[in-house]
Design a protein around this motif. Structure first.
Motif, mmCIF file in Angstrom:
data_model
loop_
_atom_site.group_PDB
_atom_site.id
_atom_site.type_symbol
_atom_site.label_atom_id
_atom_site.label_comp_id
_atom_site.label_asym_id
_atom_site.label_seq_id
_atom_site.Cartn_x
_atom_site.Cartn_y
_atom_site.Cartn_z
ATOM 1 N N ARG A 295 9.232 13.521 -7.406
ATOM 2 C CA ARG A 295 8.679 14.567 -6.538
ATOM 3 C C ARG A 295 9.464 15.870 -6.666
ATOM 4 N N THR A 296 10.814 15.752 -6.773
ATOM 5 C CA THR A 296 11.618 16.962 -6.907
ATOM 6 C C THR A 296 11.319 17.656 -8.235
ATOM 7 N N ARG A 297 11.107 16.854 -9.299
ATOM 8 C CA ARG A 297 10.764 17.455 -10.599
ATOM 9 C C ARG A 297 9.432 18.200 -10.513
ATOM 10 N N ASN A 298 8.451 17.625 -9.805
ATOM 11 C CA ASN A 298 7.178 18.330 -9.638
ATOM 12 C C ASN A 298 7.384 19.666 -8.934
ATOM 13 N N GLU A 299 8.238 19.614 -7.895
ATOM 14 C CA GLU A 299 8.529 20.809 -7.117
ATOM 15 C C GLU A 299 9.196 21.866 -7.999
ATOM 16 N N ILE A 300 10.114 21.414 -8.878
ATOM 17 C CA ILE A 300 10.811 22.335 -9.787
ATOM 18 C C ILE A 300 9.811 23.028 -10.703
ATOM 19 N N GLN B 99 0.970 9.038 -6.075
ATOM 20 C CA GLN B 99 0.834 10.427 -5.639
ATOM 21 C C GLN B 99 1.612 11.402 -6.539
ATOM 22 N N PRO B 100 2.935 11.155 -6.785
ATOM 23 C CA PRO B 100 3.652 12.115 -7.638
ATOM 24 C C PRO B 100 3.178 12.113 -9.087
ATOM 25 N N LEU C 189 0.831 -1.209 0.000
ATOM 26 C CA LEU C 189 0.000 0.000 0.000
ATOM 27 C C LEU C 189 0.863 1.256 0.000
ATOM 28 N N ILE C 190 1.882 1.280 0.861
ATOM 29 C CA ILE C 190 2.720 2.472 0.980
ATOM 30 C C ILE C 190 3.540 2.685 -0.290
ATOM 31 N N ILE C 191 4.055 1.602 -0.873
ATOM 32 C CA ILE C 191 4.799 1.721 -2.128
ATOM 33 C C ILE C 191 3.871 2.245 -3.223
ATOM 34 N N PHE C 192 2.661 1.692 -3.292
ATOM 35 C CA PHE C 192 1.685 2.096 -4.295
ATOM 36 C C PHE C 192 1.354 3.588 -4.152
ATOM 37 N N PRO D 120 7.458 13.899 3.040
ATOM 38 C CA PRO D 120 6.359 12.946 3.182
ATOM 39 C C PRO D 120 6.780 11.498 2.907
ATOM 40 N N VAL D 121 7.758 11.309 2.018
ATOM 41 C CA VAL D 121 8.246 9.952 1.739
ATOM 42 C C VAL D 121 8.920 9.391 2.994
ATOM 43 N N GLY D 122 9.752 10.214 3.623
ATOM 44 C CA GLY D 122 10.403 9.800 4.855
ATOM 45 C C GLY D 122 9.391 9.440 5.929
ATOM 46 N N ALA D 123 8.354 10.263 6.038
ATOM 47 C CA ALA D 123 7.320 9.983 7.035
ATOM 48 C C ALA D 123 6.644 8.647 6.741
ATOM 49 N N SER D 124 6.376 8.373 5.456
ATOM 50 C CA SER D 124 5.674 7.126 5.131
ATOM 51 C C SER D 124 6.538 5.909 5.451
#
Lengths: 58, 249
Positions: free
Chosen positions: B223-228, A36-37, A28-31, B98-102
Motif C-alpha cells: 500500500r505504501t508503494r502504491n502511495e509513493i 485491494q492493493p 474474507l478480510i485477509i483476502f 484502512p488496514v487498521g480499521a479492517s
C-alpha cells in the motif's frame, strides 16, 4: 488431533457456527487486504502511463 | 545512523527495498498463518471451561494486537511527519489506516461471536468493548479526514494530529480489563509474566500473532508503494518505472 471424525471437527462440540463464522470473516478480510492493493497498483500504473503518453503527444 | 534515517525518508529507497522484502514477508505470513490455523483448529486441546469456542482466540487476539499496534505506528509516523517533514511517514500513515480499521472490525466481530456462547450476549457496553469501538471510529476519522482534505500536505498534518490525540485511547484499551469490572477476560498474554496458557494453546497463538504481523508488513509495503507512485508521479524515476510497466529498468 482433538477430534474423532470430520463431523466432530465441523460441529466443534456445538460451537461450530461460531468458530466457523469467525474464521470465514477472517479469511474474507485477509483476502480483501491482499486483493485491494494489487488492483490499486494496476490502476495507478495504467493511469500514470496514460498521463505520460498524453504529455509526450502534446 | 543519520544516513540510514535519511535513506529511510526517501520514497525511492523505500520503494526499492520494500519491493525486495515484500515476497519474504508474504511467504512467511502464508506459512505461519496456515500452520497456526491448522494447529489451533485441529491439534490444540479443547478448553476445559469454554470447549471449542475458545478456538476463536487464534484470530481474535492477533487481530486485536494488530488493531492497536497499527494505530501506534500511525501515531509514531504522524509525529515523524510533523517534526521532520518526512513525506514517507505521511504516506505510510495514509496507506495503513484502512488496514487498521479492517483489523479493528475483525477483533470486534470475532469478539462478539465469541461472546455469544461464552457470555450469552453479542455485545455489552463495557470498557474493553467500548474503547475498541472508539478505536474503530478513530480509524474512520483518519480516513474521512484524509478523504475530505484536498491538499496532501494539509491532510497529512491533520491526520497526524488526530493519530497523536487518539493515542490516548490505546492505554485505555489495554488497562480497561484491570481498571473496570468487565465481562472480558484478563489478558491471555503478558510480556512481564509467565503465560497462564498451556503451551499446546500458547504456541499456535504465538504463531498466529507473528503471522498476522508478517501479513501486515507485506500489505503495508504494497500500500505504501502504491502511495509513493501516486505522490511521486512527477519525478523522473517514477516516470521511468511507469514506462516499463512497474518493473525496475
Amino acid at each position: 488431533m482433538s477430534f474423532e471424525s470430520l463431523q466432530d471437527f465441523i460441529a466443534m462440540g456445538g460451537h461450530g457456527p461460531f468458530v466457523w463464522t469467525c474464521y470465514g470473516v477472517t479469511i474474507l478480510i485477509i483476502f480483501y487486504n491482499i486483493v485491494q492493493p494489487i488492483i490499486r497498483r494496476k490502476d495507478v500504473l495504467k493511469r500514470l502511463n496514460r498521463n505520460l503518453k498524453r504529455e509526450s503527444n502534446s | 545512523m543519520w544516513s540510514f534515517f535519511h535513506k529511510l525518508g526517501s520514497p525511492r529507497w523505500f520503494y526499492d527495498i520494500g519491493g525486495k522484502w515484500l515476497p519474504w514477508f508474504a511467504l512467511a505470513a502464508g506459512i505461519l498463518l496456515v500452520t497456526g490455523a491448522v494447529w489451533g483448529l485441529l491439534y490444540a486441546p479443547a478448553d476445559y471451561l469454554q470447549g471449542n469456542s475458545y478456538r476463536i482466540i487464534f484470530v481474535h487476539v492477533p487481530a486485536a494486537f494488530l488493531a492497536q499496534s497499527i494505530f501506534m505506528m500511525m501515531a509514531v509516523s504522524g509525529a515523524v511527519g510533523l517534526i521532520w517533514k518526512m513525506k514517507l511517514a505521511d504516506m505510510f500513515l495514509k496507506a495503513v489506516a484502512p488496514v487498521g480499521a479492517s483489523f479493528t472490525f475483525l477483533a470486534l466481530f470475532t469478539g462478539a461471536v465469541w461472546g455469544k456462547p461464552t457470555w450469552g450476549t453479542w455485545w455489552v457496553w463495557d470498557a474493553r468493548l467500548t474503547s475498541m469501538l472508539i478505536l474503530l471510529f478513530l480509524y474512520f476519522g483518519v480516513m474521512a479526514l484524509q478523504a475530505a482534505i484536498e491538499d496532501a500536505n494539509v491532510a497529512a498534518k491533520a491526520c497526524a494530529v488526530l493519530a497523536l490525540v487518539g493515542l490516548v485511547n490505546i492505554p485505555i484499551i489495554k488497562y480497561s480489563v484491570d481498571w473496570w469490572n468487565t465481562l472480558h477476560q484478563p489478558a491471555s498474554l503478558k510480556l512481564t509474566e509467565k503465560p497462564t496458557m498451556h503451551p499446546d494453546m500458547l504456541i499456535p497463538l504465538l504463531i498466529m500473532i507473528v503471522g498476522f504481523y508478517c501479513f501486515f508488513a507485506a500489505i503495508s509495503i504494497m500500500r505504501t508503494r502504491n502511495e509513493i507512485l501516486e505522490r511521486e508521479k512527477r519525478t523522473a524515476w517514477v516516470k521511468a518505472l511507469v514506462q516499463t510497466g512497474g518493473r525496475n529498468a
